[in-house]
Enzyme design. Structure first.
Site, PDB file in Angstrom:
ATOM      1  N   GLY A 101      -9.804  -5.239   8.749  1.00 17.71           N
ATOM      2  CA  GLY A 101      -9.268  -4.061   9.440  1.00 17.71           C
ATOM      3  C   GLY A 101      -9.842  -2.823   8.801  1.00 17.71           C
ATOM      4  N   ASN A 102      -9.059  -1.759   8.762  1.00 22.87           N
ATOM      5  CA  ASN A 102      -9.537  -0.503   8.191  1.00 22.87           C
ATOM      6  C   ASN A 102     -10.103  -0.725   6.790  1.00 22.87           C
ATOM      7  OD1 ASN A 102      -9.341   1.767   6.366  1.00 22.87           O
ATOM      8  ND2 ASN A 102      -8.516   2.932   8.074  1.00 22.87           N
ATOM      9  N   LYS A 122       7.622   4.178   1.827  1.00 22.42           N
ATOM     10  CA  LYS A 122       6.925   3.294   2.770  1.00 22.42           C
ATOM     11  C   LYS A 122       7.837   3.018   3.946  1.00 22.42           C
ATOM     12  CE  LYS A 122       2.990   0.943   3.021  1.00 22.42           C
ATOM     13  NZ  LYS A 122       1.668   1.208   2.373  1.00 22.42           N
ATOM     14  N   GLY A 133      -9.508 -10.165   5.475  1.00 23.68           N
ATOM     15  CA  GLY A 133      -8.989  -9.012   6.226  1.00 23.68           C
ATOM     16  C   GLY A 133     -10.146  -8.120   6.620  1.00 23.68           C
ATOM     17  N   GLY A 151     -10.600  -3.619   4.771  1.00 22.79           N
ATOM     18  CA  GLY A 151     -11.581  -4.681   4.534  1.00 22.79           C
ATOM     19  C   GLY A 151     -12.933  -4.390   5.149  1.00 22.79           C
TER      20      GLY A 151
HETATM   21  P1  NAD Z   1      -5.358  -3.163   9.417  1.00 24.56           P
HETATM   22  O1  NAD Z   1      -4.247  -3.403  10.342  1.00 24.56           O
HETATM   23  O2  NAD Z   1      -6.397  -2.164   9.769  1.00 24.56           O
HETATM   24  O3  NAD Z   1      -6.117  -4.553   9.097  1.00 24.56           O
HETATM   25  C1  NAD Z   1      -5.491  -5.702   8.642  1.00 24.56           C
HETATM   26  C2  NAD Z   1      -6.492  -6.848   8.694  1.00 24.56           C
HETATM   27  O4  NAD Z   1      -5.924  -7.993   8.087  1.00 24.56           O
HETATM   28  C3  NAD Z   1      -6.892  -7.262  10.103  1.00 24.56           C
HETATM   29  O5  NAD Z   1      -8.272  -7.592  10.116  1.00 24.56           O
HETATM   30  C4  NAD Z   1      -6.073  -8.536  10.332  1.00 24.56           C
HETATM   31  O6  NAD Z   1      -6.687  -9.419  11.253  1.00 24.56           O
HETATM   32  C5  NAD Z   1      -6.098  -9.114   8.940  1.00 24.56           C
HETATM   33  N1  NAD Z   1      -5.017 -10.066   8.692  1.00 24.56           N
HETATM   34  C6  NAD Z   1      -3.704  -9.964   9.002  1.00 24.56           C
HETATM   35  N2  NAD Z   1      -3.049 -11.067   8.620  1.00 24.56           N
HETATM   36  C7  NAD Z   1      -3.968 -11.880   8.043  1.00 24.56           C
HETATM   37  C8  NAD Z   1      -3.924 -13.163   7.459  1.00 24.56           C
HETATM   38  N3  NAD Z   1      -2.775 -13.846   7.378  1.00 24.56           N
HETATM   39  N4  NAD Z   1      -5.075 -13.688   6.995  1.00 24.56           N
HETATM   40  C9  NAD Z   1      -6.234 -12.999   7.063  1.00 24.56           C
HETATM   41  N5  NAD Z   1      -6.343 -11.790   7.597  1.00 24.56           N
HETATM   42  C10 NAD Z   1      -5.220 -11.247   8.091  1.00 24.56           C
HETATM   43  O7  NAD Z   1      -4.678  -2.798   8.011  1.00 24.56           O
HETATM   44  P2  NAD Z   1      -5.313  -2.010   6.783  1.00 24.56           P
HETATM   45  O8  NAD Z   1      -4.926  -0.590   6.897  1.00 24.56           O
HETATM   46  O9  NAD Z   1      -6.734  -2.399   6.636  1.00 24.56           O
HETATM   47  O10 NAD Z   1      -4.443  -2.611   5.585  1.00 24.56           O
HETATM   48  C11 NAD Z   1      -4.815  -3.823   4.909  1.00 24.56           C
HETATM   49  C12 NAD Z   1      -4.133  -3.857   3.555  1.00 24.56           C
HETATM   50  O11 NAD Z   1      -4.538  -2.714   2.786  1.00 24.56           O
HETATM   51  C13 NAD Z   1      -2.593  -3.788   3.575  1.00 24.56           C
HETATM   52  O12 NAD Z   1      -2.090  -4.529   2.502  1.00 24.56           O
HETATM   53  C14 NAD Z   1      -2.313  -2.316   3.371  1.00 24.56           C
HETATM   54  O13 NAD Z   1      -1.017  -2.082   2.878  1.00 24.56           O
HETATM   55  C15 NAD Z   1      -3.387  -1.988   2.365  1.00 24.56           C
HETATM   56  N6  NAD Z   1      -3.718  -0.561   2.245  1.00 24.56           N
HETATM   57  C16 NAD Z   1      -4.091   0.157   3.328  1.00 24.56           C
HETATM   58  C17 NAD Z   1      -4.443   1.493   3.170  1.00 24.56           C
HETATM   59  C18 NAD Z   1      -4.939   2.326   4.318  1.00 24.56           C
HETATM   60  O14 NAD Z   1      -5.364   3.458   4.060  1.00 24.56           O
HETATM   61  N7  NAD Z   1      -4.966   1.848   5.533  1.00 24.56           N
HETATM   62  C19 NAD Z   1      -4.369   2.082   1.910  1.00 24.56           C
HETATM   63  C20 NAD Z   1      -3.984   1.309   0.827  1.00 24.56           C
HETATM   64  C21 NAD Z   1      -3.676  -0.025   1.007  1.00 24.56           C
END
Ligand code: NAD
Length: 415
Positions: free
Chosen positions: A223-224, A102, A221, A226
């Site tokens: 983002g991608n 990571k 959350g 959620g």
């Molecule tokens: P992202 O940047 O696309 O989205 C993150 C979201 O979380 C945003 O909507 C942001 O506003 C929100 N957020 C940030 N801080 C916050 C808080 N304190 N309270 C509420 N919401 C908050 O990121 P992502 O890729 O969606 O990743 C989200 C989680 O999923 C992370 O823990 C990441 O490690 C995990 N993850 C991601 C992937 C992937 O393929 N992208 C795969 C496995 C796990």
């Protein structure tokens, strides 16, 4: 307890169910290599800023180190180490030939222009290039990183490996990162894979538990991960009644649930989810909602010993990495709340990353139907394996997943 200690305590817990040599557990309790990079980035004003980035290559017993890159102000060595450790466990649970890695840069990308973001990404890649590669360590998107950023990394890596006289063919040099845009060698279905993979696991769990739909859901959350998961749930008859982003959340009080696709368009247009409904709540209040399923999909350590008692959901489904701290696990267990661990729930992303890597190396392009079908098979198999362990060992689902991972790692080590 810091994040890494909390992560390791789960390994210690699972190790009680396997008889493994002490040295092996000690090996899995420390990262093989930690890299910290400090590098200059030119701002649009002409000012040069020194930025800090990290890459942790936790363990490569099962294959090349694999795991995302995060751009966030809270990135530090403790966080990256924990995330890399979870990738080692996750890749073993989902059974793909990758180890755990990571990385991240301590920065708020929202403070940067697009040109600054590109310069930062290229500088970081230039410094990291000797340590990554298609058979060494393969990064991917995570919080605040996306396909465009992965494309810049691929491009910069190609230039830098030529300078370093490391020879990769065209296909191989694309396989240095996954989560690229489809035009630049990305896989169809990668962007939505984490959410879709989570959906497949949740559907299996609901069947096992004999829960009747419709079920109510709150997602932290947007983002991608959620937003894709919430949209899939909405499209499949779940009632998504709570949603939030970093600035706060919204609630749908009639119980019929949000049209998540409309919320997505609204968030895209207005920037903040709180502008997408008249009824606003805080992220803390979202956790306390009376819902069947609570999905943390933002950052780690959000469910702690402080707020675990207030959770009313029947299932906590970890789509973020590490959202439930170890001490909170115990409280949730006492309350009879089922926790579906991150290392299973969100492994759809790395699974399709593996598919992307394979397609790159083999010079192939799979259709979206092929990708999603193979993803479904992988997720359902892993769920069944974890469920079997859960029933056999009479432990919680997280411990069951860790025991499964430990068995696979031990087998690879010849133990
Ligand atoms: P992202 O940047 O696309 O989205 C993150 C979201 O979380 C945003 O909507 C942001 O506003 C929100 N957020 C940030 N801080 C916050 C808080 N304190 N309270 C509420 N919401 C908050 O990121 P992502 O890729 O969606 O990743 C989200 C989680 O999923 C992370 O823990 C990441 O490690 C995990 N993850 C991601 C992937 C992937 O393929 N992208 C795969 C496995 C796990």
């Amino acid at each position: 307890m810091n994040t890494f200690d909390s992560a390791l305590s789960r390994l210690t817990q699972a190790a009680k169910y396997e008889s493994l040599p002490e040295w092996f557990l000690e090996t899995l309790s420390v990262p093989e290599r930690t890299i910290q990079l400090n590098f200059p980035v030119k701002r649009d004003s002409g000012k040069i800023e020194i930025m800090s980035g990290y890459r942790v290559q936790y363990n490569n017993l099962l294959g090349p180190y694999k795991g995302g890159l995060r751009f966030h102000t809270k990135v530090d060595m403790d966080e990256v180490k924990s995330l890399a450790f979870w990738m080692m466990i996750k890749n073993a649970v989902i059974n793909i030939p990758f180890g755990g890695g990571k990385g991240g840069v301590e920065v708020n990308p929202k403070d940067l222009s697009k040109a600054e973001l590109e310069r930062l990404t290229r500088q970081f890649t230039k410094k990291l290039a000797p340590n990554i590669g298609p058979y060494t360590d393969v990064p991917a998107p995570d919080v605040n990183t996306n396909a465009k950023i992965m494309d810049w990394i691929t491009d910069e890596f190609r230039v830098r490996s030529e300078e370093l006289k490391i020879k990769y063919n065209e296909n191989e040099s694309k396989a240095v990162v996954t989560g690229k845009s489809v035009e630049n060698g990305g896989s169809l279905g990668r962007e939505e894979a984490t959410g879709l993979g989570g959906f497949f696991v949740l559907e299996q769990l609901i069947k096992k538990l004999d829960f009747n739909k419709p079920l109510t859901v709150a997602v932290q959350g947007f983002g991608n991960v959620g937003s894709h998961m919430a949209a899939l749930l909405f499209e499949n008859g779940y009632k998504v009644v709570g949603l939030s982003d970093s600035k706060g959340g919204i609630v749908e009080q009639s119980g019929k649930g949000f049209n998540v696709n409309s919320v997505k368009s609204c968030k895209l247009e207005k920037g903040l989810i709180s502008s997408c409904s008249p009824i606003n709540i805080s992220n803390e209040e979202l956790f306390e909602m009376e819902v069947d399923i609570l999905i943390p999909a933002a950052l780690e350590n959000v469910i702690t010993s402080e707020n675990a008692n207030k959770i009313k959901a029947k299932i906590v489904f970890e789509m973020a990495n590490g959202p439930v701290m170890a001490e909170a696990d115990e409280i949730l267990k006492e309350k009879g709340i089922i926790v579906v661990p991150d290392v299973l729930a969100n492994s759809g992303g790395v699974t399709v990353s593996y598919f992307e890597w394979l397609q790159n190396i083999e010079g192939k392009k799979w259709t979206l139907e092929e990708v999603n079908k193979k993803l479904q098979e992988k997720m359902e198999t892993a769920f069944e394996e974890v469920w079997k362990m859960y029933a056999e060992k009479k432990v919680d689902l997280r411990t069951a997943a860790y025991v499964l991972a430990l068995q696979r790692l031990a087998q690879k080590a010849g133990l």
